[in-house]
Design an enzyme around this catalytic site. Structure first.
Site, PDB file in Angstrom:
ATOM      1  N   ALA A 149      62.092  36.447  20.099  1.00 15.97           N
ATOM      2  CA  ALA A 149      61.753  35.129  19.364  1.00 15.97           C
ATOM      3  C   ALA A 149      62.562  34.101  20.432  1.00 15.97           C
ATOM      4  CB  ALA A 149      62.483  34.834  18.154  1.00 15.97           C
ATOM      5  N   GLY A 200      62.645  39.964  18.655  1.00 15.27           N
ATOM      6  CA  GLY A 200      61.314  39.687  18.015  1.00 15.27           C
ATOM      7  C   GLY A 200      60.301  40.485  18.619  1.00 15.27           C
ATOM      8  N   GLU A 253      60.474  44.026  17.628  1.00 18.09           N
ATOM      9  CA  GLU A 253      59.922  43.936  16.354  1.00 18.09           C
ATOM     10  C   GLU A 253      58.470  43.900  15.999  1.00 18.09           C
ATOM     11  OE1 GLU A 253      62.738  40.839  15.241  1.00 18.09           O
ATOM     12  OE2 GLU A 253      63.712  42.180  13.526  1.00 18.09           O
ATOM     13  N   GLU A 300      70.123  40.908  19.381  1.00 18.53           N
ATOM     14  CA  GLU A 300      70.492  39.714  18.672  1.00 18.53           C
ATOM     15  C   GLU A 300      71.869  39.907  18.343  1.00 18.53           C
ATOM     16  OE1 GLU A 300      67.876  41.793  17.947  1.00 18.53           O
ATOM     17  OE2 GLU A 300      66.153  40.825  17.120  1.00 18.53           O
TER      18      GLU A 300
HETATM   19  C1  HXC Z   1      63.266  31.744  25.233  1.00 12.89           C
HETATM   20  C2  HXC Z   1      63.349  33.105  27.187  1.00 12.89           C
HETATM   21  C3  HXC Z   1      63.533  34.189  26.387  1.00 12.89           C
HETATM   22  C4  HXC Z   1      63.734  33.848  24.805  1.00 12.89           C
HETATM   23  C5  HXC Z   1      63.364  34.720  28.599  1.00 12.89           C
HETATM   24  N1  HXC Z   1      63.273  33.414  28.420  1.00 12.89           N
HETATM   25  N2  HXC Z   1      63.505  35.351  26.880  1.00 12.89           N
HETATM   26  N3  HXC Z   1      63.221  31.886  26.480  1.00 12.89           N
HETATM   27  N4  HXC Z   1      63.621  32.911  24.372  1.00 12.89           N
HETATM   28  N5  HXC Z   1      63.801  35.004  24.132  1.00 12.89           N
HETATM   29  C6  HXC Z   1      63.073  32.673  29.555  1.00 12.89           C
HETATM   30  C7  HXC Z   1      64.244  32.386  30.171  1.00 12.89           C
HETATM   31  O1  HXC Z   1      65.015  31.494  29.773  1.00 12.89           O
HETATM   32  C8  HXC Z   1      63.783  32.011  31.714  1.00 12.89           C
HETATM   33  O2  HXC Z   1      63.332  30.869  31.639  1.00 12.89           O
HETATM   34  C9  HXC Z   1      62.396  33.029  31.735  1.00 12.89           C
HETATM   35  O3  HXC Z   1      62.184  33.254  30.492  1.00 12.89           O
HETATM   36  C10 HXC Z   1      62.821  33.934  32.600  1.00 12.89           C
HETATM   37  O4  HXC Z   1      63.669  34.893  31.919  1.00 12.89           O
HETATM   38  P1  HXC Z   1      64.966  35.113  33.027  1.00 12.89           P
HETATM   39  O5  HXC Z   1      66.229  35.180  32.050  1.00 12.89           O
HETATM   40  O6  HXC Z   1      65.322  34.212  34.101  1.00 12.89           O
HETATM   41  O7  HXC Z   1      64.534  36.666  33.668  1.00 12.89           O
HETATM   42  P2  HXC Z   1      65.344  37.867  33.899  1.00 12.89           P
HETATM   43  O8  HXC Z   1      66.585  37.641  34.596  1.00 12.89           O
HETATM   44  O9  HXC Z   1      64.318  38.920  34.573  1.00 12.89           O
HETATM   45  O10 HXC Z   1      66.036  38.540  32.348  1.00 12.89           O
HETATM   46  C11 HXC Z   1      64.978  39.004  31.552  1.00 12.89           C
HETATM   47  C12 HXC Z   1      65.609  39.137  30.247  1.00 12.89           C
HETATM   48  C13 HXC Z   1      66.295  37.919  29.584  1.00 12.89           C
HETATM   49  C14 HXC Z   1      66.503  40.338  30.323  1.00 12.89           C
HETATM   50  C15 HXC Z   1      64.639  39.592  29.168  1.00 12.89           C
HETATM   51  O11 HXC Z   1      65.669  36.841  29.976  1.00 12.89           O
HETATM   52  C16 HXC Z   1      66.742  37.962  28.267  1.00 12.89           C
HETATM   53  O12 HXC Z   1      67.751  38.577  28.108  1.00 12.89           O
HETATM   54  N6  HXC Z   1      66.091  37.395  27.541  1.00 12.89           N
HETATM   55  C17 HXC Z   1      66.657  37.247  26.235  1.00 12.89           C
HETATM   56  C18 HXC Z   1      66.200  38.435  25.236  1.00 12.89           C
HETATM   57  C19 HXC Z   1      66.746  38.421  23.572  1.00 12.89           C
HETATM   58  O13 HXC Z   1      68.137  38.013  23.664  1.00 12.89           O
HETATM   59  N7  HXC Z   1      66.092  38.557  22.752  1.00 12.89           N
HETATM   60  C20 HXC Z   1      66.127  38.423  21.563  1.00 12.89           C
HETATM   61  C21 HXC Z   1      65.937  36.885  21.231  1.00 12.89           C
HETATM   62  S1  HXC Z   1      66.449  36.747  19.451  1.00 12.89           S
HETATM   63  P3  HXC Z   1      63.573  29.587  32.592  1.00 12.89           P
HETATM   64  O14 HXC Z   1      63.073  28.333  32.193  1.00 12.89           O
HETATM   65  O15 HXC Z   1      65.030  29.716  32.938  1.00 12.89           O
HETATM   66  O16 HXC Z   1      62.789  30.067  33.836  1.00 12.89           O
HETATM   67  C22 HXC Z   1      65.078  37.569  18.382  1.00 12.89           C
HETATM   68  C23 HXC Z   1      65.709  37.176  17.138  1.00 12.89           C
HETATM   69  C24 HXC Z   1      64.198  37.922  16.273  1.00 12.89           C
HETATM   70  O17 HXC Z   1      64.487  37.890  19.111  1.00 12.89           O
HETATM   71  C25 HXC Z   1      64.375  37.521  14.895  1.00 12.89           C
HETATM   72  C26 HXC Z   1      63.072  37.503  14.223  1.00 12.89           C
HETATM   73  C27 HXC Z   1      62.217  37.058  15.155  1.00 12.89           C
END
Ligand code: HXC
Length: 262
Positions: free
Chosen positions: A68, A112, A115, A135
């Protein structure tokens, strides 16, 4: 088709097959609300379109979806989330869909994204796929079915470990645990494999396909005895279809069935 979207691409690369690609590369396909609404709309169009019998959903080579959209969520209050039933639009994504959905997962499928991948009736992945429910690292928990679907898919102890540690699951592990049906060598093979499976399904009686999906899904909600009874009743019902006569007559005559979808 004909309809243009900002965050997804839709096409039909094979007869009877609808293809949706998540297309928000700069954010690794983070699932912001506008993207979810577009996805919903595309799936609803496919559901209503008689020329489409099975659907493939994929992301990019780098990310199926990284979750998400954290930037969109970060300032939500409890009242915002509860009041608007945040994420409820996600449950709409699959519950109405009677046609098979295959998710083809390459790269990150986190939170997400994991999911959403698990909402596929069939999940395929390539060696590059990384699944996880991180999460817990953000101070929250899965909110779009992760705790339920992952636990059904891989069992309680493994799901508990994944959700409580936030550790990723490799595609190899996902294959061994049965989270995915097949692991392919490359992203392209994964997408092609999903499209080929969708085309194969689209070649069968759409009434039988719909019934098959319905009865398998019932197994997730019913006990074995009620489930088996439900299956038998639906099986009986198919003797009222033209396609049952077409399929069995063709077999007996050593001919190929030409389905009427009636
Ligand atoms: C918003 C995101 C994002 C996310 C990545 N980006 N994941 N933006 N929401 N979930 C954005 C980053 O901010 C970054 O933007 C760009 O995408 C590239 O990501 P990087 O982090 O620079 O890439 P990398 O170093 O290769 O790392 C990849 C990654 C990391 C390991 C996937 O991005 C990451 O850990 N992302 C979050 C994963 C996460 O926690 N997902 C769960 C979310 S909570 P900029 O602008 O800086 O270039 C969730 C709750 C679900 O999903 C509940 C119900 C739906």
């Amino acid at each position: 088709e004909g309809k243009s979207y900002e965050h997804i691409k839709v096409s039909s690369p094979k007869p009877g097959v609808g293809f949706i690609e998540l297309n928000r590369p700069k954010a690794l396909n983070a699932l912001c609300t506008p993207l979810i609404l577009e996805l919903n709309s595309a799936l609803r169009n496919y559901q209503a379109d008689n020329s489409i019998s099975a659907i493939v959903l994929t992301g990019s080579e780098r990310a199926f979806a990284a979750g998400a959209d954290i930037k969109e969520m970060k300032d939500l209050s409890f009242a915002d989330a509860y009041g608007a039933d945040f994420i409820e639009t996600w449950s709409d994504l699959v519950t109405f869909l009677k046609k098979p959905l295959i998710t083809a997962v390459n790269g990150y499928a986190l939170g997400g994204g994991c999911e959403l991948a698990m909402m596929g009736d069939i999940v395929y992945a390539s060696n590059s796929a990384v699944f996880g429910q991180p999460e817990i690292k953000l101070g929250v928990i899965p909110g779009a079915g992760g705790s339920q679907r992952l636990t059904k898919a891989i069992g309680k102890s493994r799901a508990m470990e994944v959700i409580l540690t936030g550790d990723n699951i490799s595609s190899k592990q996902a294959g061994e645990w049965g989270l995915v049906a097949k692991v392919f060598e490359t992203p392209q093979e994964c997408v092609d494999g999903a499209l080929a499976t969708a085309a194969k399904i689209a070649g069968y009686s759409q009434i039988a396909v719909k019934a098959a999906k319905e009865v398998v899904n019932k197994s997730q909600d019913l006990g074995i005895r009620e489930g088996v009874e439900f299956e038998r009743r639906v099986f009986h019902g198919l003797f009222g279809s033209e396609d049952q006569k077409i399929g069995m007559t063709a077999f007996a005559a050593k001919k190929k069935a030409e389905w009427s979808n009636k």
